[in-house]
Structure formats: structure tokens, C-alpha cells
Design a protein around this motif. Structure first.
Motif, mmCIF file in Angstrom:
data_model
loop_
_atom_site.group_PDB
_atom_site.id
_atom_site.type_symbol
_atom_site.label_atom_id
_atom_site.label_comp_id
_atom_site.label_asym_id
_atom_site.label_seq_id
_atom_site.Cartn_x
_atom_site.Cartn_y
_atom_site.Cartn_z
ATOM 1 N N PHE A 125 0.741 -1.073 0.174
ATOM 2 C CA PHE A 125 0.143 -0.084 -0.082
ATOM 3 C C PHE A 125 0.778 1.120 -0.074
ATOM 4 C CE2 PHE A 125 0.349 -1.470 4.282
ATOM 5 C CZ PHE A 125 1.087 -0.681 4.979
ATOM 6 N N GLU A 126 0.291 2.335 -0.264
ATOM 7 C CA GLU A 126 0.947 3.491 -0.241
ATOM 8 C C GLU A 126 0.992 4.332 0.910
ATOM 9 O OE1 GLU A 126 2.813 4.719 -3.023
ATOM 10 O OE2 GLU A 126 2.486 2.719 -3.932
ATOM 11 N N ALA A 127 1.759 4.825 1.272
ATOM 12 C CA ALA A 127 1.945 5.700 2.731
ATOM 13 C C ALA A 127 3.217 6.649 2.597
ATOM 14 C CB ALA A 127 1.908 4.854 4.032
ATOM 15 N N PHE A 128 2.847 8.014 3.091
ATOM 16 C CA PHE A 128 3.769 8.691 3.282
ATOM 17 C C PHE A 128 4.624 9.126 2.034
ATOM 18 C CE2 PHE A 128 3.149 6.676 7.498
ATOM 19 C CZ PHE A 128 2.636 7.876 7.937
ATOM 20 N N GLY A 129 4.178 9.007 0.782
ATOM 21 C CA GLY A 129 4.763 9.087 -0.595
ATOM 22 C C GLY A 129 5.497 7.960 -0.739
ATOM 23 N N SER A 130 5.284 6.685 -0.266
ATOM 24 C CA SER A 130 6.247 5.639 -0.630
ATOM 25 C C SER A 130 5.399 4.400 -0.539
ATOM 26 C CB SER A 130 7.301 5.317 0.270
ATOM 27 O OG SER A 130 7.985 6.256 0.498
ATOM 28 N N THR A 131 5.776 3.249 -1.333
ATOM 29 C CA THR A 131 5.154 2.010 -1.356
ATOM 30 C C THR A 131 5.717 1.266 -0.149
ATOM 31 O OG1 THR A 131 5.144 2.223 -3.953
ATOM 32 C CG2 THR A 131 4.626 -0.019 -2.698
ATOM 33 N N ILE A 132 4.725 0.841 0.426
ATOM 34 C CA ILE A 132 4.977 -0.134 1.738
ATOM 35 C C ILE A 132 4.828 -1.679 1.319
ATOM 36 C CG2 ILE A 132 5.004 -0.641 4.107
ATOM 37 C CD1 ILE A 132 6.170 2.321 3.476
ATOM 38 N N ASN A 133 5.921 -2.362 1.266
ATOM 39 C CA ASN A 133 5.666 -3.749 0.885
ATOM 40 C C ASN A 133 5.687 -4.669 2.243
ATOM 41 O OD1 ASN A 133 5.906 -3.227 -2.048
ATOM 42 N ND2 ASN A 133 7.967 -2.995 -1.754
ATOM 43 N N ASN A 134 4.698 -5.445 2.161
ATOM 44 C CA ASN A 134 4.535 -6.398 3.403
ATOM 45 C C ASN A 134 4.574 -7.915 2.965
ATOM 46 O OD1 ASN A 134 3.435 -4.063 5.703
ATOM 47 N ND2 ASN A 134 2.748 -3.613 3.768
ATOM 48 N N ASN A 135 4.989 -8.677 3.942
ATOM 49 C CA ASN A 135 4.698 -9.954 3.986
ATOM 50 C C ASN A 135 3.646 -10.364 4.831
ATOM 51 O OD1 ASN A 135 7.219 -10.537 2.523
ATOM 52 N ND2 ASN A 135 8.315 -10.539 4.399
ATOM 53 N N VAL A 136 2.711 -11.404 4.104
ATOM 54 C CA VAL A 136 1.505 -12.025 4.969
ATOM 55 C C VAL A 136 1.987 -13.295 5.368
ATOM 56 C CG1 VAL A 136 -0.840 -12.475 4.739
ATOM 57 C CG2 VAL A 136 0.199 -10.677 3.229
ATOM 58 N N TYR A 137 1.664 -13.527 6.838
ATOM 59 C CA TYR A 137 1.878 -14.871 7.265
ATOM 60 C C TYR A 137 0.723 -15.401 7.918
ATOM 61 C CZ TYR A 137 6.812 -13.270 7.207
ATOM 62 O OH TYR A 137 8.121 -12.945 6.843
ATOM 63 N N LYS A 138 0.607 -16.738 7.898
ATOM 64 C CA LYS A 138 -0.413 -17.623 8.567
ATOM 65 C C LYS A 138 0.339 -18.205 9.678
ATOM 66 C CE LYS A 138 -3.684 -21.432 7.636
ATOM 67 N NZ LYS A 138 -4.284 -22.151 6.597
ATOM 68 N N ILE A 139 -0.485 -18.259 10.942
ATOM 69 C CA ILE A 139 0.219 -18.877 12.120
ATOM 70 C C ILE A 139 -0.772 -19.810 12.669
ATOM 71 C CG2 ILE A 139 1.120 -18.268 14.404
ATOM 72 C CD1 ILE A 139 1.544 -15.340 13.489
ATOM 73 N N SER A 140 -0.271 -20.893 13.000
ATOM 74 C CA SER A 140 -0.824 -22.230 13.526
ATOM 75 C C SER A 140 -0.098 -22.628 14.841
ATOM 76 C CB SER A 140 -1.091 -23.216 12.659
ATOM 77 O OG SER A 140 -1.947 -22.691 11.367
ATOM 78 N N LEU A 141 -0.160 -21.943 15.816
ATOM 79 C CA LEU A 141 0.467 -22.636 17.035
ATOM 80 C C LEU A 141 0.074 -23.865 17.639
ATOM 81 C CD1 LEU A 141 0.527 -18.846 18.790
ATOM 82 C CD2 LEU A 141 2.409 -20.150 17.409
#
Length: 222
Positions: free
Chosen positions: A206-222
Motif C-alpha cells: 500500500f501507499e503511505a507517506f509518499g512511498s510504497t510499503i511492501n509487506n509479507n503476509v503470514y499464517k500462524i498455527s500455534l
């Protein structure tokens, strides 16, 4: 409400990191007044991490549901952690404005009043160390990936001592698994989630503060 005077609230324990100095704090507006170098306020001796052991093991750290009385402390903790994470190189005015306007006591109180959100905190001797915020109705791609861990914030002095894992374990006990979350690709938390055995199931940008913010999406099964 009364105006509460707060002095020398630290953003982080690193000497060269910034500090948020609140001169006055209004629980309704959370007015952020000044940013100063932390070297001016930090003690010469580094802060020591406290042991984090569940109170059921005869120690006094407790994970519990957040209450209205926690909202002021939650706002301050969240602003510190957010700025510590995203303003690593430079504290820009827009970062301060975002943290100041977003993490307010009113914001946290509103979360407590919404049944789709659950907020757990860790507390030791009256001090909030961290919190986890859940959105039980937010799904990534499919409901099979579970509900969202929207925020997992640990204050700097308590990081690396097992508190994040303890909060997620409590979440799993109360709300089940799996759960999903996303985190900035440059965030050190990626290593933490991988050590937990989290499975990367995608990316999110997503875009924030004039930059593209790239994120990793995780699934957690404890």
C-alpha cells in the motif's frame, strides 16, 4: 477530564533514537508537543530487561483483556513502538502527525466497544509491556486463513524476552488458530514470525507517506 502532566516518555532505549517528550497530555486529544534526542534524557546505564514469566508460575507478569483504564497507557506505548519501527532513520513531521492522531485513548476505547475486536495486554507491576489487537472478522483471501492479528506491539525494553510469543499463545488459547497478519518486509519481526513457524502465504502493498510499503503476509498455527 483532568490534564495529566507527563515528562520524559522514551521512544526507545537506544541512545541515538528520538524521544517523545509530552509536556501535557489530554486523554481526549493526546497532544504531542516536542521531539528531542534521547541522549539528552536517557540514563548512562542501559535499561535492563525484566524477566517475563507468567504469574501462574509465581511471577507477576499477567496477560489479560484490556480495560478502559489502560487506554491512556496503550496510546503512549503504541506511538512509541510505531515511531521506533517506522521512523528508524528520520523522524519526519508527517510520522509524528500520524502517530499523534492515530494512537489516542479515544481510539483504544472505541476498540474495546467493538465486539469484532479483541485487545489483550501484558502487564508487570502496573506497567504495560505490550499488547495484541485482533480483528476477528478480517480475512486474507479466504476464511481458512483465520482472523487477523492487526497489531502486536512490544515496548522496546521488553522485546526479545518471549513476550510476543506469550501473547500469541494466549490468543491461540482464547480464540483458536489459524491467525494471519502482515508485517513490513524490512521489519525485524519477520525473523520472529519465521521462528514461530509462520507460513508466508502472500504479500500486501500500500501507499503511505509518499512511498510504497511492501509487506509479507503470514499464517500462524500455534
Amino acid at each position: 477530564m483532568n490534564i495529566i502532566t507527563l515528562v520524559g516518555l522514551l521512544l526507545a532505549v537506544d541512545v541515538l533514537q528520538p524521544v517523545i517528550l509530552f509536556e501535557t497530555f489530554n486523554p481526549l486529544t493526546t497532544n504531542l508537543l516536542l521531539i528531542v534526542p534521547s541522549a539528552l534524557l536517557l540514563p548512562k546505564e542501559p535499561l535492563k530487561r525484566q524477566p517475563l514469566v507468567n504469574k501462574n508460575n509465581k511471577h507477576n507478569y499477567e496477560i489479560r483483556q484490556a480495560k478502559t483504564q489502560d487506554c491512556q497507557s496503550l496510546a503512549l506505548l503504541a506511538a512509541r513502538v510505531w515511531l521506533d519501527t517506522y521512523a528508524r532513520d528520520q523522524v519526519k513531521p508527517e510520522y509524528i502527525e500520524y502517530a499523534n492522531n492515530t494512537f489516542t485513548p479515544t481510539y483504544f476505547q472505541s476498540l474495546l466497544e467493538q465486539p469484532d475486536y479483541q485487545l489483550l495486554v501484558s502487564e508487570c507491576d502496573g506497567v504495560l509491556q505490550g499488547f495484541v489487537l485482533l480483528n476477528l472478522t478480517a480475512h486474507y483471501q479466504t476464511a481458512d486463513n483465520g482472523y487477523e492479528v492487526e497489531k502486536l506491539y512490544i515496548d522496546r525494553p521488553f522485546q526479545g524476552a518471549g513476550l510476543g510469543r506469550a501473547l500469541l499463545n494466549q490468543v491461540a488459547r482464547q480464540f483458536g488458530t489459524p491467525m494471519w497478519l502482515y508485517t513490513w518486509t524490512e521489519n525485524a519481526a519477520n525473523q520472529f514470525y519465521r521462528r514461530l513457524g509462520a507460513q508466508q502465504i502472500g504479500t500486501l502493498s500500500f501507499e503511505a507517506f509518499g512511498s510504497t510499503i511492501n509487506n509479507n503476509v503470514y499464517k500462524i498455527s500455534l
